[in-house]
Enzyme design. Structure first.
Site, PDB file in Angstrom:
ATOM      1  N   CYS A   2     -43.136 -32.189 -17.885  1.00 49.50           N
ATOM      2  CA  CYS A   2     -44.247 -31.888 -18.776  1.00 49.50           C
ATOM      3  C   CYS A   2     -43.694 -31.136 -19.971  1.00 49.50           C
ATOM      4  CB  CYS A   2     -45.271 -30.995 -18.090  1.00 49.50           C
ATOM      5  SG  CYS A   2     -45.995 -31.746 -16.627  1.00 49.50           S
ATOM      6  N   GLY A  28     -44.781 -35.993 -21.467  1.00 51.25           N
ATOM      7  CA  GLY A  28     -45.945 -36.211 -20.611  1.00 51.25           C
ATOM      8  C   GLY A  28     -47.025 -36.924 -21.388  1.00 51.25           C
ATOM      9  N   ASN A 101     -44.178 -26.504 -16.442  1.00 48.75           N
ATOM     10  CA  ASN A 101     -43.314 -27.672 -16.347  1.00 48.75           C
ATOM     11  C   ASN A 101     -42.397 -27.488 -15.146  1.00 48.75           C
ATOM     12  OD1 ASN A 101     -40.397 -28.832 -18.202  1.00 48.75           O
ATOM     13  ND2 ASN A 101     -41.622 -29.925 -16.717  1.00 48.75           N
ATOM     14  N   GLY A 102     -42.407 -28.461 -14.254  1.00 49.74           N
ATOM     15  CA  GLY A 102     -41.550 -28.371 -13.074  1.00 49.74           C
ATOM     16  C   GLY A 102     -42.335 -28.716 -11.839  1.00 49.74           C
ATOM     17  N   TYR A 257     -32.281 -38.562 -20.178  1.00 53.29           N
ATOM     18  CA  TYR A 257     -33.504 -39.290 -20.540  1.00 53.29           C
ATOM     19  C   TYR A 257     -34.620 -38.428 -21.130  1.00 53.29           C
ATOM     20  CZ  TYR A 257     -38.016 -41.657 -19.680  1.00 53.29           C
ATOM     21  OH  TYR A 257     -39.276 -42.170 -19.798  1.00 53.29           O
TER      22      TYR A 257
HETATM   23  O1  LIG Z   1     -35.247 -48.460 -14.130  1.00 47.60           O
HETATM   24  P1  LIG Z   1     -36.574 -47.992 -14.643  1.00 47.60           P
HETATM   25  O2  LIG Z   1     -37.445 -47.545 -13.512  1.00 47.60           O
HETATM   26  O3  LIG Z   1     -37.219 -49.008 -15.511  1.00 47.60           O
HETATM   27  O4  LIG Z   1     -36.354 -46.657 -15.469  1.00 47.60           O
HETATM   28  C1  LIG Z   1     -35.401 -46.498 -16.471  1.00 47.60           C
HETATM   29  C2  LIG Z   1     -35.931 -46.869 -17.828  1.00 47.60           C
HETATM   30  O5  LIG Z   1     -37.115 -46.097 -18.140  1.00 47.60           O
HETATM   31  C3  LIG Z   1     -36.882 -45.293 -19.284  1.00 47.60           C
HETATM   32  O6  LIG Z   1     -37.408 -45.889 -20.456  1.00 47.60           O
HETATM   33  P2  LIG Z   1     -38.860 -45.561 -21.055  1.00 47.60           P
HETATM   34  O7  LIG Z   1     -39.514 -46.817 -21.434  1.00 47.60           O
HETATM   35  O8  LIG Z   1     -39.618 -44.684 -20.111  1.00 47.60           O
HETATM   36  O9  LIG Z   1     -38.617 -44.633 -22.312  1.00 47.60           O
HETATM   37  P3  LIG Z   1     -37.764 -44.761 -23.653  1.00 47.60           P
HETATM   38  O10 LIG Z   1     -38.562 -45.584 -24.624  1.00 47.60           O
HETATM   39  O11 LIG Z   1     -37.616 -43.340 -24.079  1.00 47.60           O
HETATM   40  O12 LIG Z   1     -36.451 -45.390 -23.359  1.00 47.60           O
HETATM   41  C4  LIG Z   1     -35.385 -45.196 -19.401  1.00 47.60           C
HETATM   42  O13 LIG Z   1     -34.989 -44.971 -20.740  1.00 47.60           O
HETATM   43  C5  LIG Z   1     -34.946 -46.547 -18.921  1.00 47.60           C
HETATM   44  O14 LIG Z   1     -35.066 -47.506 -19.951  1.00 47.60           O
HETATM   45  N1  LIG Z   2     -43.788 -32.912 -14.667  1.00 50.85           N
HETATM   46  C1  LIG Z   2     -44.210 -31.694 -14.540  1.00 50.85           C
HETATM   47  O1  LIG Z   2     -43.612 -30.745 -15.029  1.00 50.85           O
HETATM   48  C2  LIG Z   2     -45.460 -31.552 -13.724  1.00 50.85           C
HETATM   49  C3  LIG Z   2     -46.034 -30.155 -13.575  1.00 50.85           C
HETATM   50  C4  LIG Z   2     -46.918 -30.061 -12.345  1.00 50.85           C
HETATM   51  N2  LIG Z   2     -46.121 -30.163 -11.144  1.00 50.85           N
HETATM   52  C5  LIG Z   2     -48.007 -31.120 -12.377  1.00 50.85           C
HETATM   53  O2  LIG Z   2     -47.953 -32.069 -11.639  1.00 50.85           O
HETATM   54  O3  LIG Z   2     -48.908 -30.996 -13.175  1.00 50.85           O
HETATM   55 MG   LIG Z   3     -35.824 -46.653 -21.818  1.00 51.20          MG
END
Ligand SMILES: O=P(O)(O)OC[C@H]1O[C@H](OP(=O)(O)OP(=O)(O)O)[C@H](O)[C@@H]1O
Ligand SMILES: NC(=O)CC[C@H](N)C(=O)O
Ligand SMILES: [Mg+2]
Length: 502
Positions: A2, A28, A101-102, A257
Site C-alpha cells: 500500500c 495500491g 503498509n505491510g 517491482y
Molecule cells: O507473473 P505475473 O503473475 O504475471 O506477475 C509478474 C508481472 O506483473 C507485474 O506487472 P504489472 O502489470 O502488475 O505492472 P507494471 O505495469 O508495473 O509492469 C510485473 O511487472 C510482471 O510483469
Molecule cells: N499491502 C498492504 O500494505 C496492505 C495493508 C493491510 N494489510 C491491508 O490489507 O489493508
Molecule cells: Mg509488469
C-alpha cells in the site's frame, strides 16, 4: 503493498494529500482514503477505487485542516470491502486515525487478546485495524489526559513488543499531532521530508521519496527500523528509536517491482538498482548462452521491466525495442484481486508492434515472473505476430514462496515456479529459452547502492522469513484463507463507519 502519506502543514493539506496519493497509486489500486483534522474534528473520505474516482470536488472541499493522512490500498488481509479501506479510526483515546503498509503476521492472535484482555472490538478482518487498536490500547494504558511525545513513543515501543511482521505506519492523534513509525526489521519503506514556508516548517511522511520531492518538499531521511517520528500540533518534530532490538532487512521486491524507479529507498536509487539487475542478467546470459546467443532484439514488458531491459540490451550489444505498447489507462495487473481479471487485463493492456517481432529471435524481459499470467500471454502474442524464437528473461530469481509482509502472494500453489525447475517453467510458459537472475546478483544489484544494508527480506525467493515466526502451519492457514478461490467467497458484509457525505 500500500502507499501511505501524512502531512503536518501550516495551510490546508487536502490537495497535497491527494497529489501524494496519485504519485503512490502504483502501490495500491483497490481503495483510497484521506482523513484531515481541524479544531479537534476529523474529516474522512475513503472508498474502493483509484484516487481519481474516490475523491470528487465535494469531498475535497470537506477535507479541511492543516494535518492529515492518506492511504492507497492493495489488500493483503481481510477482504477488498470498502469498510477495510484506510485510514482506520478509533475514538478512544483522543481519536486516532491510522494508515498502514505491510502485514502483521500475528494479527489473528492479537485480535483475540484485544477482545479478551483489552476489551476492544475489531469490526473487520483487516490487520491494520488490529494494529490501530494495539496502539490505541497502549496509549490509553498510560492514562494521560494530555499525552507527551514520550508517552506516544512509549506506546509505539509497546506496539513493537506485541506486533510481528511488516508495518510502516502514519497515524494522527487528534489534537496532538502526526506520527510515523517503522517495524523493527524495516521491511516496508517510510521516509520523511520538510519544507520551509513563511508560516514555519511543514513536514511530510510517505512510503516513497517521489511523493516527497514531487510535492516540492526536501527529503530528510528514511526512518530507521524501529524508529518513530512525531510532529506535534505546534510543528515541533521529535524522533526516537522505539525498538529494543532491530535487524534491518528491507524487502527486496520493492526494488524489483513495487517502488517507482524515481524513488530512493533506504538510500538506494530504485532506478539504478534496476539498471544493475539488467547488467548482471546480461552477464549471466553471456555466461550461459555464450556470446553467440542468437538474440536479434531485446523487448521489455512495460512498464516495470523497462529499466532493467534497457541496460541488459546495452550490455548484450543488442538492439532495445519497445515492441509492446501499453494502454496507459489500465493499471498494474499483478496487484489486481482475481486471476480472471489479471489475465484479461494483460491482453487489454499490452499490444505488440508487429514489425519488431516478424521473423526475429526476440528476448522478452520482465522484472519478475510470479503467477506467470503476464509471460504466458505475452509469449503467445509474440508468436502470433510472427516471432521466430521467443526467449524470456526475468530480472528476479524464481518466485517460489508466499509473501507474508504486504505483497498478496499467499498461496504457493499459485506461483508458477513453486515445485518446478526452471526448465519446467520454461515449458509451462511456452518459451524457447528462459533465464532467471541469480539471487546473489539481485541482492548485489540493490546492495551496491547502499553497502551498509547487510540483509534484505528475500523470502519469496528463498523461503527465509526475516521475522522468524513463520512456519509451515502458518503458510498453510494463509493459503487456505487467501487463495484466489477463497478470496472470491469473502463477502462485503461489514457496514462502513462514518465518511464525509458521499
Ligand atoms: O507473473 P505475473 O503473475 O504475471 O506477475 C509478474 C508481472 O506483473 C507485474 O506487472 P504489472 O502489470 O502488475 O505492472 P507494471 O505495469 O508495473 O509492469 C510485473 O511487472 C510482471 O510483469
Ligand atoms: N499491502 C498492504 O500494505 C496492505 C495493508 C493491510 N494489510 C491491508 O490489507 O489493508
Ligand atoms: Mg509488469
Amino acid at each position: 503493498m500500500c502507499g501511505i502519506v501524512g502531512i503536518a502543514g501550516k495551510s490546508p493539506v487536502n490537495q497535497e494529500l491527494y497529489d501524494a496519493l496519485t504519485v503512490l497509486q502504483h502501490r495500491g489500486q483497490d481503495a483510497a482514503g484521506i482523513v484531515t483534522v481541524q479544531d479537534g474534528r476529523l474529516f474522512l473520505r475513503k472508498d474502493n477505487g483509484m484516487v481519481r474516482d474516490v475523491f470528487h470536488t465535494r469531498h475535497m472541499l470537506r477535507l479541511i485542516g492543516n494535518f492529515g493522512i492518506g492511504h492507497v490500498r492493495y489488500p493483503t488481509a481481510g477482504s477488498s470491502s470498502s469498510a477495510e479501506a484506510q485510514p482506520f479510526y478509533v475514538n478512544s483515546p483522543y481519536g486516532i486515525t491510522l494508515a498502514h503498509n505491510g502485514n502483521l503476521t500475528n494479527a489473528h492472535d492479537i485480535a483475540k487478546d484485544l477482545f479478551r484482555t483489552d476489551l476492544r472490538h475489531i469490526n473487520t478482518d483487516s490487520d491494520s485495524e488490529v494494529l490501530l487498536n494495539v496502539f490505541a490500547h497502549e496509549l490509553q494504558d498510560l492514562g494521560k489526559l494530555q499525552p507527551t511525545e514520550d508517552d506516544i513513543f512509549k506506546a509505539v515501543a509497546a506496539v513493537h513488543q506485541r506486533c510481528r511482521g511488516a508495518y510502516a505506519v502514519v497515524a494522527m492523534i487528534t489534537g496532538y499531532g502526526l506520527l510515523g513509525f517503522r517495524d523493527p526489521h524495516g521491511i516496508r519503506p517510510i521516509i520523511y521530508g520538510e519544507r520551509e514556508t513563511p508560516n514555519g516548517k511543514e513536514y511530510i511522511i510517505a512510503s516513497e521519496s517521489v511523493a516527497i520531492t514531487s510535492l516540492g518538499y526536501q527529503v530528510v531521511r528514511d526512518l530507521a527500523p524501529g524508529e518513530a517520528i512525531f510532529i506535534n500540533n505546534e510543528g515541533q518534530l521529535f524522533t526516537r528509536q522505539c525498538a529494543q532490538a532491530t535487524t534491518f532487512a528491507p524487502c527486496i521486491f520493492e526494488y524489483v517491482y513495487f517502488a517507482r524507479p524515481d524513488s530512493r529507498i533506504d538510500n538506494i536509487s530504485v532506478y539504478k538498482s534496476r539498471l544493475r539487475m539488467g547488467e548482471k542478467l546480461a552477464a549471466k546470459i553471456k555466461r550461459e548462452w555464450g556470446e553467440n546467443h542468437g538474440i536479434d532484439v531485446v523487448i521489455p514488458i512495460p512498464d516495470t521491466s523497462r529499466t532493467a531491459a534497457l541496460e541488459l540490451a546495452n550490455n548484450l550489444n543488442v538492439k532495445y525495442r519497445e515492441g509492446f505498447m501499453k494502454n496507459r489507462y489500465i493499471g498494474r495487473t499483478f496487484i489486481m484481486p482475481g486471476q480472471s481479471q489479471r489475465k484479461k487485463s494483460v491482453r487489454q493492456k499490452l499490444s505488440p508492434v508487429e514489425l519488431e517481432f516478424k521473423g526475429k529471435n526476440v528476448l522478452l524481459v520482465d522484472d519478475s515472473i510470479v503467477r506467470g499470467t503476464t509471460c504466458k500471454e505475452i509469449i503467445q502474442m509474440a508468436r502470433d505476430v510472427g516471432a521466430r524464437k521467443v526467449f524470456f528473461a526475468s530480472a528476479a530469481p524464481p518466485v517460489r514462496y508466499p509473501n507474508v509482509y504486504g505483497i498478496d502472494m499467499p498461496a504457493k500453489g499459485e506461483l508458477i515456479a513453486h515445485g518446478h525447475t526452471e526448465q519446467e517453467v520454461c515449458d509451462l510458459i511456452g518459451a524457447d529459452g528462459l533465464i532467471y537472475q541469480d539471487l546473489d546478483d539481485l541482492i548485489a544489484s540493490a546492495r551496491e547502492g547502499n553497502p551498509e544494508i547487510t540483509r534484505f527480506d528475500c523470502s519469496v525467493f528463498n523461503g527465509e522469513y526475516v521475522t522468524g515466526d513463520i512456519d509451515d502451519a502458518y503458510l498453510e492457514r494463509l493459503e487456505r484463507s487467501r487463495n484466489d478461490g477463497a478470496k472470491r467467497k469473502i463477502e462485503n458484509v461489514t457496514i462502513d463507519l462514518p465518511n464525509v457525505q458521499g
